[in-house]
Design a protein around this motif. Structure first.
Motif, PDB file in Angstrom:
ATOM      1  N   VAL A 260      93.262  99.104  32.603  1.00  0.00           N
ATOM      2  CA  VAL A 260      93.160 100.303  31.447  1.00  0.00           C
ATOM      3  C   VAL A 260      91.680 100.103  30.700  1.00  0.00           C
ATOM      4  O   VAL A 260      91.129 101.200  30.767  1.00  0.00           O
ATOM      5  CB  VAL A 260      94.241 100.143  30.389  1.00  0.00           C
ATOM      6  N   ALA A 261      91.241  98.656  30.364  1.00  0.00           N
ATOM      7  CA  ALA A 261      90.274  98.649  29.808  1.00  0.00           C
ATOM      8  C   ALA A 261      88.892  99.042  30.726  1.00  0.00           C
ATOM      9  O   ALA A 261      87.954  99.818  30.080  1.00  0.00           O
ATOM     10  CB  ALA A 261      89.976  97.275  29.127  1.00  0.00           C
ATOM     11  N   SER A 262      88.901  98.804  31.974  1.00  0.00           N
ATOM     12  CA  SER A 262      88.064  99.262  32.809  1.00  0.00           C
ATOM     13  C   SER A 262      87.993 101.001  33.090  1.00  0.00           C
ATOM     14  O   SER A 262      86.678 101.302  33.042  1.00  0.00           O
ATOM     15  CB  SER A 262      88.095  98.600  34.210  1.00  0.00           C
ATOM     16  N   LEU A 263      88.932 101.497  33.018  1.00  0.00           N
ATOM     17  CA  LEU A 263      89.015 102.744  33.175  1.00  0.00           C
ATOM     18  C   LEU A 263      88.293 103.342  32.111  1.00  0.00           C
ATOM     19  O   LEU A 263      87.835 104.631  32.034  1.00  0.00           O
ATOM     20  CB  LEU A 263      90.405 103.447  33.262  1.00  0.00           C
ATOM     21  N   ILE A 264      89.019 103.008  30.721  1.00  0.00           N
ATOM     22  CA  ILE A 264      88.262 103.397  29.333  1.00  0.00           C
ATOM     23  C   ILE A 264      86.696 103.550  29.486  1.00  0.00           C
ATOM     24  O   ILE A 264      86.166 104.308  29.102  1.00  0.00           O
ATOM     25  CB  ILE A 264      88.825 102.918  28.266  1.00  0.00           C
TER      26      ILE A 264
ATOM     27  N   PRO B 286      72.575  87.786  25.243  1.00  0.00           N
ATOM     28  CA  PRO B 286      73.699  86.517  24.896  1.00  0.00           C
ATOM     29  C   PRO B 286      74.915  87.389  24.513  1.00  0.00           C
ATOM     30  O   PRO B 286      74.879  88.538  23.817  1.00  0.00           O
ATOM     31  CB  PRO B 286      73.031  85.852  23.934  1.00  0.00           C
ATOM     32  N   LEU B 287      76.189  86.885  24.738  1.00  0.00           N
ATOM     33  CA  LEU B 287      77.391  87.660  24.308  1.00  0.00           C
ATOM     34  C   LEU B 287      78.019  86.704  23.192  1.00  0.00           C
ATOM     35  O   LEU B 287      77.704  85.608  22.861  1.00  0.00           O
ATOM     36  CB  LEU B 287      78.513  87.327  25.371  1.00  0.00           C
ATOM     37  N   PHE B 288      78.622  87.871  22.413  1.00  0.00           N
ATOM     38  CA  PHE B 288      79.324  87.164  21.424  1.00  0.00           C
ATOM     39  C   PHE B 288      80.343  86.609  21.682  1.00  0.00           C
ATOM     40  O   PHE B 288      81.151  86.869  22.950  1.00  0.00           O
ATOM     41  CB  PHE B 288      79.669  88.364  20.154  1.00  0.00           C
ATOM     42  N   HIS B 289      80.993  85.411  20.808  1.00  0.00           N
ATOM     43  CA  HIS B 289      82.187  84.652  21.296  1.00  0.00           C
ATOM     44  C   HIS B 289      83.468  85.654  21.743  1.00  0.00           C
ATOM     45  O   HIS B 289      84.304  85.117  22.650  1.00  0.00           O
ATOM     46  CB  HIS B 289      82.488  83.648  20.513  1.00  0.00           C
ATOM     47  N   TYR B 290      83.661  86.733  21.152  1.00  0.00           N
ATOM     48  CA  TYR B 290      84.818  87.531  21.190  1.00  0.00           C
ATOM     49  C   TYR B 290      84.766  88.529  22.358  1.00  0.00           C
ATOM     50  O   TYR B 290      85.706  89.306  22.592  1.00  0.00           O
ATOM     51  CB  TYR B 290      84.900  88.392  19.966  1.00  0.00           C
ATOM     52  N   GLU B 291      83.653  88.707  22.865  1.00  0.00           N
ATOM     53  CA  GLU B 291      83.512  89.642  24.024  1.00  0.00           C
ATOM     54  C   GLU B 291      84.021  89.461  25.338  1.00  0.00           C
ATOM     55  O   GLU B 291      84.020  88.400  25.792  1.00  0.00           O
ATOM     56  CB  GLU B 291      81.992  89.990  24.155  1.00  0.00           C
ATOM     57  N   SER B 292      84.596  90.454  25.963  1.00  0.00           N
ATOM     58  CA  SER B 292      84.835  90.110  27.422  1.00  0.00           C
ATOM     59  C   SER B 292      83.563  90.054  28.062  1.00  0.00           C
ATOM     60  O   SER B 292      82.746  90.819  27.952  1.00  0.00           O
ATOM     61  CB  SER B 292      85.781  91.371  27.837  1.00  0.00           C
ATOM     62  N   ALA B 293      83.770  89.050  29.265  1.00  0.00           N
ATOM     63  CA  ALA B 293      82.396  89.097  30.042  1.00  0.00           C
ATOM     64  C   ALA B 293      82.230  90.022  30.796  1.00  0.00           C
ATOM     65  O   ALA B 293      83.066  90.595  31.555  1.00  0.00           O
ATOM     66  CB  ALA B 293      82.513  87.795  30.831  1.00  0.00           C
ATOM     67  N   PRO B 294      80.988  90.480  31.092  1.00  0.00           N
ATOM     68  CA  PRO B 294      80.627  91.471  32.307  1.00  0.00           C
ATOM     69  C   PRO B 294      80.833  90.994  33.505  1.00  0.00           C
ATOM     70  O   PRO B 294      81.015  89.536  33.725  1.00  0.00           O
ATOM     71  CB  PRO B 294      79.253  91.930  32.015  1.00  0.00           C
ATOM     72  N   ASP B 295      80.536  91.738  34.621  1.00  0.00           N
ATOM     73  CA  ASP B 295      80.799  91.058  36.094  1.00  0.00           C
ATOM     74  C   ASP B 295      79.565  90.046  36.174  1.00  0.00           C
ATOM     75  O   ASP B 295      79.843  89.217  37.006  1.00  0.00           O
ATOM     76  CB  ASP B 295      80.618  92.314  37.186  1.00  0.00           C
ATOM     77  N   LEU B 296      78.405  90.141  35.539  1.00  0.00           N
ATOM     78  CA  LEU B 296      77.304  89.210  36.018  1.00  0.00           C
ATOM     79  C   LEU B 296      77.158  88.357  34.545  1.00  0.00           C
ATOM     80  O   LEU B 296      76.473  88.645  33.399  1.00  0.00           O
ATOM     81  CB  LEU B 296      76.152  90.160  36.074  1.00  0.00           C
TER      82      LEU B 296
ATOM     83  N   GLU C  15      85.587 100.670  22.102  1.00  0.00           N
ATOM     84  CA  GLU C  15      84.780  99.643  21.104  1.00  0.00           C
ATOM     85  C   GLU C  15      85.646  98.473  20.728  1.00  0.00           C
ATOM     86  O   GLU C  15      85.284  97.308  20.597  1.00  0.00           O
ATOM     87  CB  GLU C  15      84.303 100.413  20.046  1.00  0.00           C
ATOM     88  N   VAL C  16      86.949  98.914  20.327  1.00  0.00           N
ATOM     89  CA  VAL C  16      87.920  97.860  20.159  1.00  0.00           C
ATOM     90  C   VAL C  16      88.098  97.003  21.139  1.00  0.00           C
ATOM     91  O   VAL C  16      88.225  95.706  20.987  1.00  0.00           O
ATOM     92  CB  VAL C  16      89.240  98.686  19.458  1.00  0.00           C
ATOM     93  N   LEU C  17      88.232  97.488  22.403  1.00  0.00           N
ATOM     94  CA  LEU C  17      88.496  96.600  23.484  1.00  0.00           C
ATOM     95  C   LEU C  17      87.316  95.830  23.918  1.00  0.00           C
ATOM     96  O   LEU C  17      87.481  94.496  24.376  1.00  0.00           O
ATOM     97  CB  LEU C  17      88.922  97.515  24.775  1.00  0.00           C
ATOM     98  N   THR C  18      86.258  96.342  23.689  1.00  0.00           N
ATOM     99  CA  THR C  18      84.889  95.539  24.023  1.00  0.00           C
ATOM    100  C   THR C  18      84.871  94.475  22.979  1.00  0.00           C
ATOM    101  O   THR C  18      84.405  93.248  23.401  1.00  0.00           O
ATOM    102  CB  THR C  18      83.665  96.423  23.826  1.00  0.00           C
ATOM    103  N   HIS C  19      85.166  94.568  21.783  1.00  0.00           N
ATOM    104  CA  HIS C  19      84.874  93.717  20.582  1.00  0.00           C
ATOM    105  C   HIS C  19      85.991  92.702  20.385  1.00  0.00           C
ATOM    106  O   HIS C  19      86.042  91.915  19.649  1.00  0.00           O
ATOM    107  CB  HIS C  19      84.055  94.025  19.344  1.00  0.00           C
ATOM    108  N   ARG C  20      87.124  93.184  20.805  1.00  0.00           N
ATOM    109  CA  ARG C  20      88.364  92.687  20.457  1.00  0.00           C
ATOM    110  C   ARG C  20      88.494  92.425  18.894  1.00  0.00           C
ATOM    111  O   ARG C  20      89.078  91.648  18.402  1.00  0.00           O
ATOM    112  CB  ARG C  20      88.503  91.404  21.081  1.00  0.00           C
ATOM    113  N   SER C  21      88.269  93.253  18.086  1.00  0.00           N
ATOM    114  CA  SER C  21      88.295  93.437  16.718  1.00  0.00           C
ATOM    115  C   SER C  21      88.037  94.971  16.164  1.00  0.00           C
ATOM    116  O   SER C  21      87.248  95.606  16.351  1.00  0.00           O
ATOM    117  CB  SER C  21      86.884  92.447  16.126  1.00  0.00           C
TER     118      SER C  21
END
Length: 307
Positions: free
Chosen positions: A71-75, A148-158, A20-26
């Motif tokens: 690491v983020a991808s493995l988690i 839509p993505l939140f500004h702090y989220e990492s982008a998915p592949d698509l 959750e932390v890595l996804t939202h960076r918060s």
């Protein structure tokens, strides 16, 4: 070596918290999504780093930076596998993958019900606001989520960039207001559009008054239809307004936001997800759905977009 051996003491709850932390960076947003306190989240991060010997993120002020995408991808893969196992444990048997689509995209589909029905033949569709879809996907309640993505989220592949525009309804939008602050309705912080719209207003130095924060698109559109306020919406929703929409000439023309498709690789292959994303991309980029050129954007011309 001892740190590596301690990793077997990591719980799935700790790993999900890290994800959750890595996804939202918060830490604060992760805590909100998980329903626990910020100190509890920080403790879980510290536990993960101590037992695994892996530092997952670094902090610079209020900004979290992911130290390793691998690491983020493995988690994320571990959490996806847990979600799949939970579904099996509940005895879930689904003939179709579960697809979440954002309420804005659903409003757009209302103009083309055949497209929605076609989508429903392939997927079990769930409609919700972006924040709700993000939570449902994290909990394993969706196999894919288009939102839509939140500004702090990492982008998915698509992912693609789409324009966000400020609109009002004639005649107010073409009227001269002098030095009066422009009345604006924004969504709450639970909407990804709010950040982009507010940043655009602030960077342009436009005097404005936020008269309300409304997440419900139907309510906002009716406020706009009265001709007293303007609001930012994705450009592909121009035709859905219950009035003659006009770009507000005194406001910045456009901002870009990210729209992406998140998918569980165990339930939906990348190839299948790509085909789905291409269909959604074609829907939001249809040439007859209120697309305007740069000249019209700069001039703030009235757009007679009601079908």
């Amino acid at each position: 070596m001892s740190k590596f051996l301690d990793s077997h003491r990591l719980s799935l709850g700790t790993i999900r918290c890290v994800q959750e932390v890595l996804t939202h960076r918060s830490v604060s947003i992760a805590a909100e999504h998980l329903g626990i306190s910020q100190p509890a989240v920080s403790q879980q991060i510290a536990r993960f780093e101590k037992l695994s010997g892996i530092s997952v993120a670094s902090r610079n002020g209020n900004t979290l930076t992911v130290r390793s995408d691998a690491v983020a991808s493995l988690i994320a893969t571990i959490v996806e596998a847990e979600n799949t196992l939970r579904g099996i444990a509940r005895g879930e048997k689904r003939s179709k993958p579960r697809l979440g689509i954002s309420d804005g995209l659903a409003a757009h589909y209302c103009r083309t019900p055949d497209g929605y029905l076609e989508l429903g033949r392939e997927f079990e569709i769930h409609i919700g606001r972006p924040a709700a879809l993000a939570e449902m996907f994290t909990r394993g309640e969706l196999d894919a989520a288009a939102r839509p993505l939140f500004h702090y989220e990492s982008a998915p592949d698509l992912v693609i960039d789409l324009p966000l525009v400020f609109v009002g309804c004639a005649p107010w939008s073409n009227a001269s207001r002098g030095d009066e602050p422009i009345p604006v309705i924004l969504e709450t912080s639970q909407s990804p559009y709010t950040y982009y719209a507010k940043r655009l207003l602030d960077e342009a130095g436009i005097a404005h008054n936020i008269v309300a924060r409304v997440d419900d698109y139907l309510v906002r559109s009716h406020f706009v239809a009265k001709g007293e306020v303007c609001t930012p919406i994705p450009q592909y929703l121009l035709r859905s307004l219950p009035c003659k929409a006009a770009l507000v000439p005194s406001l910045p023309s456009t901002a870009l936001f990210r729209f992406g498709l998140f998918h569980n690789r165990e339930a939906l292959s990348f190839k299948a997800a790509s085909v789905l994303f291409d269909k959604l991309n074609a829907i939001v980029n249809r040439e007859d759905d209120g697309r305007v050129d740069a000249t019209a954007l700069r001039a703030g011309k009235s757009l007679n977009l009601v079908a």
